[in-house]
Write a protein that holds these residues in place. Structure first.
Motif, mmCIF file in Angstrom:
data_model
loop_
_atom_site.group_PDB
_atom_site.id
_atom_site.type_symbol
_atom_site.label_atom_id
_atom_site.label_comp_id
_atom_site.label_asym_id
_atom_site.label_seq_id
_atom_site.Cartn_x
_atom_site.Cartn_y
_atom_site.Cartn_z
ATOM 1 N N TRP A 143 0.846 -1.143 0.060
ATOM 2 C CA TRP A 143 -0.123 -0.024 -0.038
ATOM 3 C C TRP A 143 0.834 1.248 -0.047
ATOM 4 O O TRP A 143 0.414 2.401 -0.758
ATOM 5 N N LYS A 144 1.829 1.263 0.755
ATOM 6 C CA LYS A 144 2.885 2.471 1.008
ATOM 7 C C LYS A 144 4.244 2.080 0.043
ATOM 8 O O LYS A 144 5.091 2.588 0.473
ATOM 9 N N LYS A 177 5.553 3.555 -2.395
ATOM 10 C CA LYS A 177 6.282 4.753 -2.815
ATOM 11 C C LYS A 177 7.441 5.135 -1.405
ATOM 12 O O LYS A 177 8.057 5.864 -1.876
ATOM 13 N N LYS A 234 1.455 8.233 6.544
ATOM 14 C CA LYS A 234 0.673 8.295 5.625
ATOM 15 C C LYS A 234 0.977 8.550 4.177
ATOM 16 O O LYS A 234 2.007 9.448 4.196
ATOM 17 N N VAL A 235 0.522 8.158 3.196
ATOM 18 C CA VAL A 235 1.104 8.368 1.985
ATOM 19 C C VAL A 235 0.524 9.818 1.438
ATOM 20 O O VAL A 235 -0.868 10.079 1.583
ATOM 21 N N LYS A 283 -1.176 12.076 -0.805
ATOM 22 C CA LYS A 283 -1.762 12.245 -2.206
ATOM 23 C C LYS A 283 -1.579 13.629 -2.837
ATOM 24 O O LYS A 283 -1.937 14.529 -2.215
ATOM 25 N N LYS A 284 -1.134 13.614 -4.116
ATOM 26 C CA LYS A 284 -1.314 14.888 -4.715
ATOM 27 C C LYS A 284 -2.470 15.261 -5.076
ATOM 28 O O LYS A 284 -3.684 14.447 -5.289
ATOM 29 N N LYS A 285 -2.806 16.451 -4.795
ATOM 30 C CA LYS A 285 -4.447 17.077 -4.992
ATOM 31 C C LYS A 285 -4.495 17.221 -6.477
ATOM 32 O O LYS A 285 -3.607 17.770 -7.116
#
Length: 163
Positions: free
Chosen positions: A69-70, A72, A126-127, A129-131
């Motif tokens: 899940w993570k 990256k 937490k990952v 996330k790009k807006k």
């Protein structure tokens, strides 16, 4: 304490014969790296949780997939977790299309990735996330706009459409 889900046993048993050793191996490694992991089924596929989502795997007709899940945030100097990209983006998950145990990263690397994932969850990381970029309003052709302006109901419906 480890949690085993009979639905995952059933999932593995129903999978193609080539997939079963891969699924069994990934499951074994997850439990070895994180004895407190909880097994479940999410989106119809085996998933492993520990203080949040940790790892998932799936079997298909001709290949298996697995992913963190993570991913990256996991240190992967040899690029094992880019296999999904290196496969032309044809694989769900970041381990790519796996057809044999040889396609799975070495146990040492998998255990390292799993332990890193556990640590990330332990620390509550937490990952980010790009807006999404704001959606640009699409131009409406002049002739269509003129017709819509003549019919209030049609214009109202048109204005409610998604871009």
């Amino acid at each position: 304490m480890a949690s085993f889900d009979k639905r995952i046993d059933e999932y593995i048993a129903k999978s193609q014969p080539f997939a079963q050793p891969l699924l069994i191996k990934m499951r074994e490694l997850v439990h070895k790296a994180c004895p407190d992991v909880t097994e479940t089924i999410k989106w119809g596929m085996p998933s492993f949780d520990y203080k949040g989502p940790l790892f998932g795997m799936a079997a298909f007709k001709q290949h298996c997939a697995g992913g963190f899940w993570k991913h990256k945030l996991i240190n992967d100097p040899k690029g094992f977790l880019d296999a999904g990209k290196n496969n032309g983006g044809q694989a769900m998950g970041n381990l790519g299309c796996m057809k044999t145990l040889k396609d799975l990263p070495p146990d040492k690397a998998m255990l390292d990735f799993l332990k890193q994932a556990v640590k990330l969850n332990d620390e509550g990381i937490k990952v980010v996330k790009k807006k999404p970029a704001p959606k640009k309003e699409l131009p409406v052709p002049k002739d269509l706009a003129a017709l819509l302006n003549k019919n209030k109901k049609a214009k109202m419906i048109f204005d409610e459409f998604a871009p």
